[in-house]
Structure formats: structure tokens, C-alpha cells
Design an enzyme around this catalytic site. Structure first.
Site, PDB file in Angstrom:
ATOM      1  N   VAL A   1      60.450  74.607  82.173  1.00 17.50           N
ATOM      2  CA  VAL A   1      61.260  75.537  82.965  1.00 17.50           C
ATOM      3  C   VAL A   1      60.361  76.395  83.861  1.00 17.50           C
ATOM      4  O   VAL A   1      60.652  76.611  85.038  1.00 17.50           O
ATOM      5  CB  VAL A   1      62.143  76.427  82.056  1.00 17.50           C
ATOM      6  CG1 VAL A   1      62.901  77.464  82.876  1.00 17.50           C
ATOM      7  CG2 VAL A   1      63.115  75.565  81.258  1.00 17.50           C
TER       8      VAL A   1
ATOM      9  N   SER B   1      45.922  78.998  77.545  1.00 19.15           N
ATOM     10  CA  SER B   1      45.984  78.406  78.882  1.00 19.15           C
ATOM     11  C   SER B   1      45.323  79.275  79.942  1.00 19.15           C
ATOM     12  O   SER B   1      45.054  78.800  81.052  1.00 19.15           O
ATOM     13  CB  SER B   1      47.443  78.183  79.280  1.00 19.15           C
ATOM     14  OG  SER B   1      48.079  77.338  78.352  1.00 19.15           O
TER      15      SER B   1
ATOM     16  N   CYS C   1      71.511  75.947  79.149  1.00 24.68           N
ATOM     17  CA  CYS C   1      71.657  74.928  80.197  1.00 24.68           C
ATOM     18  C   CYS C   1      73.048  74.299  80.240  1.00 24.68           C
ATOM     19  O   CYS C   1      73.642  74.153  81.312  1.00 24.68           O
ATOM     20  CB  CYS C   1      70.595  73.848  80.016  1.00 24.68           C
ATOM     21  SG  CYS C   1      70.396  73.279  78.312  1.00 24.68           S
TER      22      CYS C   1
ATOM     23  N   GLN D   1      73.124  65.285  76.572  1.00 24.27           N
ATOM     24  CA  GLN D   1      72.026  66.162  76.971  1.00 24.27           C
ATOM     25  C   GLN D   1      70.678  65.439  77.014  1.00 24.27           C
ATOM     26  O   GLN D   1      70.342  64.671  76.114  1.00 24.27           O
ATOM     27  CB  GLN D   1      71.962  67.363  76.021  1.00 24.27           C
ATOM     28  CG  GLN D   1      73.218  68.214  76.103  1.00 24.27           C
ATOM     29  CD  GLN D   1      73.166  69.501  75.313  1.00 24.27           C
ATOM     30  OE1 GLN D   1      74.142  69.873  74.694  1.00 24.27           O
ATOM     31  NE2 GLN D   1      72.045  70.201  75.342  1.00 24.27           N
TER      32      GLN D   1
ATOM     33  N   SER E   1      64.745  66.858  78.399  1.00 28.11           N
ATOM     34  CA  SER E   1      64.055  68.019  78.954  1.00 28.11           C
ATOM     35  C   SER E   1      64.407  69.315  78.240  1.00 28.11           C
ATOM     36  O   SER E   1      63.594  70.235  78.195  1.00 28.11           O
ATOM     37  CB  SER E   1      64.363  68.162  80.445  1.00 28.11           C
ATOM     38  OG  SER E   1      65.751  68.280  80.648  1.00 28.11           O
ATOM     39  N   GLY E   2      65.619  69.386  77.670  1.00 22.16           N
ATOM     40  CA  GLY E   2      66.026  70.571  76.926  1.00 22.16           C
ATOM     41  C   GLY E   2      65.084  70.865  75.765  1.00 22.16           C
ATOM     42  O   GLY E   2      64.992  71.990  75.300  1.00 22.16           O
TER      43      GLY E   2
ATOM     44  N   LYS F   1      76.570  78.354  71.300  1.00 15.72           N
ATOM     45  CA  LYS F   1      76.114  79.034  72.518  1.00 15.72           C
ATOM     46  C   LYS F   1      77.072  78.765  73.666  1.00 15.72           C
ATOM     47  O   LYS F   1      77.411  79.667  74.436  1.00 15.72           O
ATOM     48  CB  LYS F   1      74.720  78.533  72.917  1.00 15.72           C
ATOM     49  CG  LYS F   1      73.574  79.103  72.107  1.00 15.72           C
ATOM     50  CD  LYS F   1      72.252  78.421  72.515  1.00 15.72           C
ATOM     51  CE  LYS F   1      71.092  78.875  71.654  1.00 15.72           C
ATOM     52  NZ  LYS F   1      69.869  78.067  71.920  1.00 15.72           N
TER      53      LYS F   1
ATOM     54  N   ARG G   1      72.401  64.807  72.039  1.00 19.97           N
ATOM     55  CA  ARG G   1      71.203  64.450  72.800  1.00 19.97           C
ATOM     56  C   ARG G   1      71.256  62.950  73.085  1.00 19.97           C
ATOM     57  O   ARG G   1      71.492  62.154  72.176  1.00 19.97           O
ATOM     58  CB  ARG G   1      69.963  64.785  71.961  1.00 19.97           C
ATOM     59  CG  ARG G   1      68.668  64.628  72.712  1.00 19.97           C
ATOM     60  CD  ARG G   1      68.331  65.819  73.582  1.00 19.97           C
ATOM     61  NE  ARG G   1      67.947  66.995  72.809  1.00 19.97           N
ATOM     62  CZ  ARG G   1      67.790  68.192  73.379  1.00 19.97           C
ATOM     63  NH1 ARG G   1      67.994  68.370  74.674  1.00 19.97           N
ATOM     64  NH2 ARG G   1      67.458  69.231  72.640  1.00 19.97           N
TER      65      ARG G   1
ATOM     66  N   HIS H   1      71.617  66.798  82.314  1.00 22.45           N
ATOM     67  CA  HIS H   1      72.688  66.750  81.322  1.00 22.45           C
ATOM     68  C   HIS H   1      73.952  66.188  81.967  1.00 22.45           C
ATOM     69  O   HIS H   1      74.155  66.294  83.183  1.00 22.45           O
ATOM     70  CB  HIS H   1      73.031  68.162  80.839  1.00 22.45           C
ATOM     71  CG  HIS H   1      72.016  68.774  79.926  1.00 22.45           C
ATOM     72  ND1 HIS H   1      70.854  68.145  79.548  1.00 22.45           N
ATOM     73  CD2 HIS H   1      72.013  69.978  79.283  1.00 22.45           C
ATOM     74  CE1 HIS H   1      70.179  68.938  78.730  1.00 22.45           C
ATOM     75  NE2 HIS H   1      70.851  70.057  78.556  1.00 22.45           N
TER      76      HIS H   1
END
Lengths: 329, 329
Positions: free
Chosen positions: B13, B36, B122, B149, B152-153, B207, B229, B236
Site C-alpha cells: 500500500v 529499512s 479494501c 479477494q 495483495s490484501g 469490517k 480469498r 478484488h
């Protein structure tokens, strides 16, 4: 010893039927088009010689299993049924009022000896294993179904294509056109299975509506469906939102009732990661059911469930095999 | 020139947010963990130097975008909001009555200048783009949603794992355990996203229920969801069965209304194979909507739709970007 012809033996459903017949007492005759005739076909540990399809060849068989196109079935089905029991896997006869559409554990008791019998659509057959006992117990008022359908429904070459495209995938942009689906399926989902009707639903979606009503003997049952192809190989999954006339007093009762239903396996310990999935239902005879919970809208008059079943077995060949056992009884 | 901190810039993201910021006038500060810090990060054509996260560093920024864990957000969110506008992508603050949960085209007009703002889940954000205008026009009475979905989630490593497992796949039996999902996702679907609540729903499913109610300002809206998923990469899809208080007089009216809605693209010529798909909605700013038809149960009081939207864009970073523009107005 009974003799069974499998017409269309080289397809995905035909091959699965040969595997189911392998350890039985049935004598098996493999039939296919002239193109395949004379070739040898291995199913399980048995090698079969493929014979060309002929009405005469079928006439010597007690049971003819047609896993061919609807137009082929329409052309030959009734003629073959003059001599043999004919179980047709296409949709050609499913909606004819005088032709039984059978899911043996659900409506087998209504079978009256007809010679021509229709085998249901895969999504219908899989859903009905679970809907049948729930309808008996609580009286189904409505069902909203979204499917997650495997490549196998589009045949053996479609399964191969999906595997190859998934391996070759680098970006959505560089995929060649699909030969077996409306679009490429690898890393995609396609909200189209079969062609579109004028009401905006696909024929696959309407098949589920018509077949659930016919098998459950509820001609006005309220059903809406969305059929979606996903990149899995041979097990369908379905998300079901069900509303019932009677209240469901406990989920334990639902699990008990489904665990006792033939051809159903309750796979429902979500917190342990145990729920229905194509990965676990593939090659399984039973339909997996889990994620059993009260629907948040209907309260104790509704359930949300997730199911998964092998499209080639429970969704096609195994149901036909059980029809054969019923006919043979 | 406004200064924006992207905290958690190395995640899927965060990276998407950097790409959205690339051609804007914002001055961008990339922040991540000590591990990082000091490294260089390329997003689009711009190379950024990663700074270690610090409260002081954020205090010099007008806007702080948090794409980090909920616990991190809980620890720092309110403190950071003393100096900057904070847009939090986690679920930490979404259900707090005093903290706005914004999907700017849908409820942006209710924003009253709060410094801490929650970015939605999302699946919620994608659905709301379409549900908002339909609710305005017809009054949503209930929604039944099944999701499809993408990987990437579960983050960047999850996308990589899916691609690698799909390439290596030979049989369900020989897959190693998954590092990013509850089970292997290649050629599978998993009816679990996030953890399970005691009512049998996943947190992801709840959610969607909570966020649709909050954003649409309908605290008692009837919603039931199943979150699944599927093996797609970053878009999605969702199957929606909607019931409305007002009758929907024509589908043409629905298409017109949705075509005029910001962030929505009507992709609905099913007989030409044109409908929403992850393959086509990936990298797109708009949510695709199609398969627009009357629900077979609710008649003209109901619609069935299929939608697809890029999880990293419309489902996360793009919505946060639009919140930033709203705050900045």
C-alpha cells in the site's frame, strides 16, 4: 452382469465415470466419435478399447450414460431409451416436465422407473446435497448463491490451459486469448459461465434456479444466483445465504443434521482453519460444508454456508453413477 | 508545498501511495522501520531515501499517511495527529464514533476537519463506490455480499508466493505450507480473510458490515457477507445482491446513474463478454461495475451486480490519496 455404455468416454466427465465403474461388476463399453474409435484409453488401472458410437451398440447395453453435447443427446436420447436406461449429463432434457431430474439422495424416492433420466448441472448437484436436508428440516424460503467454479466445468483442455497460463503468466497484458473460456482465467475471475439470457443472467445461473426448484419440488422457490469462474482445477465452491420458514434453534443441530446426510461432510472448525476448500474437496465423494453461521439479516431464520465439491465427481459422474445404482435397484 | 510522510513505505500500500504522489506537488518523506532506513526505494521513476520513523520527523509534515499495523497506529496515531493530519490505513480507529471513516466521493461532505481520519477496509471501499450512489437513489434496505479477494490484501510477499506456487504446482498433495495465507492459495479458494469472531464471521466480513453502516450513515443497515480469498493478484471482485426501499424502474437508469458516479466505470455488455474482472480492473482508478440485472427474488426492488476494483488503489492508497486532497482543500 449389467452392461453400461459410456458415450463420450474421452471427456473429463466420461473419464471420471470410467474410474467410478472400475471396481464394480458392470461390464463397460467405451464409446466415442469415429475420430477416437479404435484407440485405447486408460482409466485408473484399466485399459479400454474405444468403440465408435452406434445406436445398435447402445441397444445391447442395459444402461447408457451420455456425456456428450446437448444437441447429440437431443438427437439420440429418446431413441436410445427405447432399449436402455439412458442417463444424460447434458441439459437437453432437464427441464422437460415428464423427464426426471435426479439427485438420488435428495429426490431418488420420487423416481418411477422412467427410462430417460437427466443428470443435473454441477453447481446444482453440489448445492442440492446440502439444500435437500436443510429444506426438509427448516423449509427453504429463499436462497442467494454466488459460485466459485473450477476450470473442469469447461472440460479437460480448459484445465490444461489454466495450468499452462498460470505457469507462463508475467502480466495481464501479455496473455494470449483463451481457447476455453470467454477470457483468460489465470489470476483472474470471470463472471460468465455459459451464455447470457435476455434477463441478464447466464444460462448457468438459470440452470441452478430451475434445477433447485425441480429437484426440491418447489416450483416457485425464490432463488437468485451469480455464477463465477475462478482459477481452480476441478472443485467448485459456493457461498449460500439461505432463509428458512422455520427458525433454526441451534447451529449444533444444523451440523448434526448435515453430518448425518449422505454425501455430505461437515468441515467446520473455522478457528482451526478447517472449512471447505477446493484443495481439500478435490477427489472427494462428499460435498464439504462449513462456515455454518446465522445470516446477519435473517437472524435465526437464516444461515450462511460455504460449500465445496468435486465438479467431476459429485457435480457430474458420481451423481450419474448413483442414478445408475437407483435404476438398477 | 505540502509535505507528506508515508509511514510503512516499503509495503504494497505504501508503494502504491508513493506512485500516486509521484506527479503531484507534495513533498514526500518516506519512512519505515530502522531495518529499512538508509536504503533507497524506487517507486515509479522516483528514487526515495528511506528515513527511520520518528514522531519528530512526522511533526514536520502536514499530512502523515500510516500504512502500518493496527497496533502501531494505536500507539502513535493520536500523538501524530497533534501536529499533522493523520490518515490511518489500519482498522485501529475505524469504528471509533468520533473518528471519521471516509470514502470521499460518498461521505466526504460530512468531514468536519478532524485531524485523525480512518481509511476503510479494501472490500468496503470498493463496494461503497457503487453502494453510495445506489443508496442515494433507491434507499438500500439490505445487502448480501460474497467477495473474491486478491492476494495483495495479504501484502507484497503474498502476491509473490501465489505466483511462485502457481508456477510450481503439480498436485494439491505436494504443496508446502503457505507463509502468507491460512492455506495454499494457488488453484484454491480460501473462505477466510483475517481471523474469526465468535459469531462465526471473520473480522474481514464484520469490517464490511460495520464500515458500510458507518460510511452510509445507516447504523442498522441489514448486511451479511462472506469474504473469500481467490488466486488473483491485486484486484478484488464482489458479488452483490441488493434490496431497495424504492423500486428500480429501469436498468438503463441504474447504468446512467452509476456511469455519472465519480470513481465508477460501468462495464456491462455481457453478451459481448464485457463485465468487471480483476484482469481489466487491475491498475485502474475506477471500480468496474457490471452484470447489472434485477435480483430474481426482490423483483424491481432488487439488483444483482458484480464489481471489481484494484485493491491497492481504490481499496487502499487511492482512497487515502483522495482523503488527503479533501483535507488539503
Amino acid at each position: 452382469m449389467k452392461k453400461v455404455a459410456v458415450v463420450g468416454c474421452t471427456g473429463a466427465v466420461g473419464m471420471t465415470m470410467l474410474q467410478l465403474l472400475e471396481d464394480t461388476d458392470y461390464e463397460v463399453v467405451c464409446m466415442a466419435s469415429e475420430r477416437s474409435a479404435g484407440k485405447r484409453l486408460k482409466a485408473g488401472n484399466t485399459e479400454h478399447l474405444i468403440e465408435p458410437f452406434s445406436v445398435e451398440g447402445c441397444a445391447s447395453c442395459d444402461i447408457v450414460f451420455l456425456c456428450v453435447s446437448g444437441s447429440f443427446a437431443l438427437e439420440y436420447g429418446e431413441r436410445l431409451a427405447e432399449n436402455s436406461y439412458v442417463i444424460d449429463n447434458s441439459s437437453a432434457f432437464r427441464y422437460h416436465p415428464n423427464i426426471p431430474l435426479l439427485v438420488p439422495p435428495i429426490n431418488g424416492q420420487r423416481y418411477k422407473g422412467e427410462k430417460l433420466i437427466a443428470n443435473p448441472n454441477c453447481s446444482s448437484a453440489i448445492a442440492l446435497m446440502v439444500l435437500g436436508p436443510l429444506h426438509d428440516a427448516f423449509g427453504l424460503e429463499s436462497a442467494i448463491i454466488s459460485t466459485y467454479q473450477a476450470a473442469s466445468g469447461a472440460g479437460q483442455p480448459a484445465m490444461l490451459e489454466l495450468r499452462e497460463k498460470a505457469k507462463a503468466f508475467s502480466d495481464y497484458g501479455d496473455q494470449d486469448d483463451s481457447e476455453n473460456f470467454a477470457h483468460n482465467l489465470a489470476f483472474n475471475v470471470i463472471p460468465q459461465v455459459d451464455s447470457f439470457e435476455d434477463n441478464g443472467y447466464t444460462r448457468e445461473e438459470m440452470k441452478v434456479v430451475w434445477e433447485l426448484r425441480k429437484v426440491l419440488d418447489e416450483p416457485d422457490l425464490a432463488i437468485s444466483t451469480t455464477a463465477v469462474r475462478v482459477p481452480t482445477l476441478r472443485s467448485h465452491a459456493e457461498s449460500l445465504s439461505l432463509r428458512f420458514k422455520q427458525p433454526v434453534h441451534s447451529l449444533a443441530q444444523v451440523r448434526e443434521l448435515l453430518a448425518a446426510a449422505p454425501g455430505v461432510e461437515v468441515v467446520d472448525e473455522p478457528k482451526q482453519g478447517v472449512y471447505p476448500m477446493p484443495m481439500t474437496s478435490t477427489y472427494k465423494h462428499a460435498v464439504e460444508v462449513g462456515r455454518i453461521r446465522y445470516n446477519l439479516i435473517y437472524g435465526e431464520h437464516g444461515l450462511d454456508l460455504f460449500i465445496s465439491g468435486d465438479q467431476l465427481l459429485r457435480g457430474a459422474a458420481l451423481n450419474a453413477f448413483e442414478i445408475m445404482q437407483l435404476v438398477d435397484d
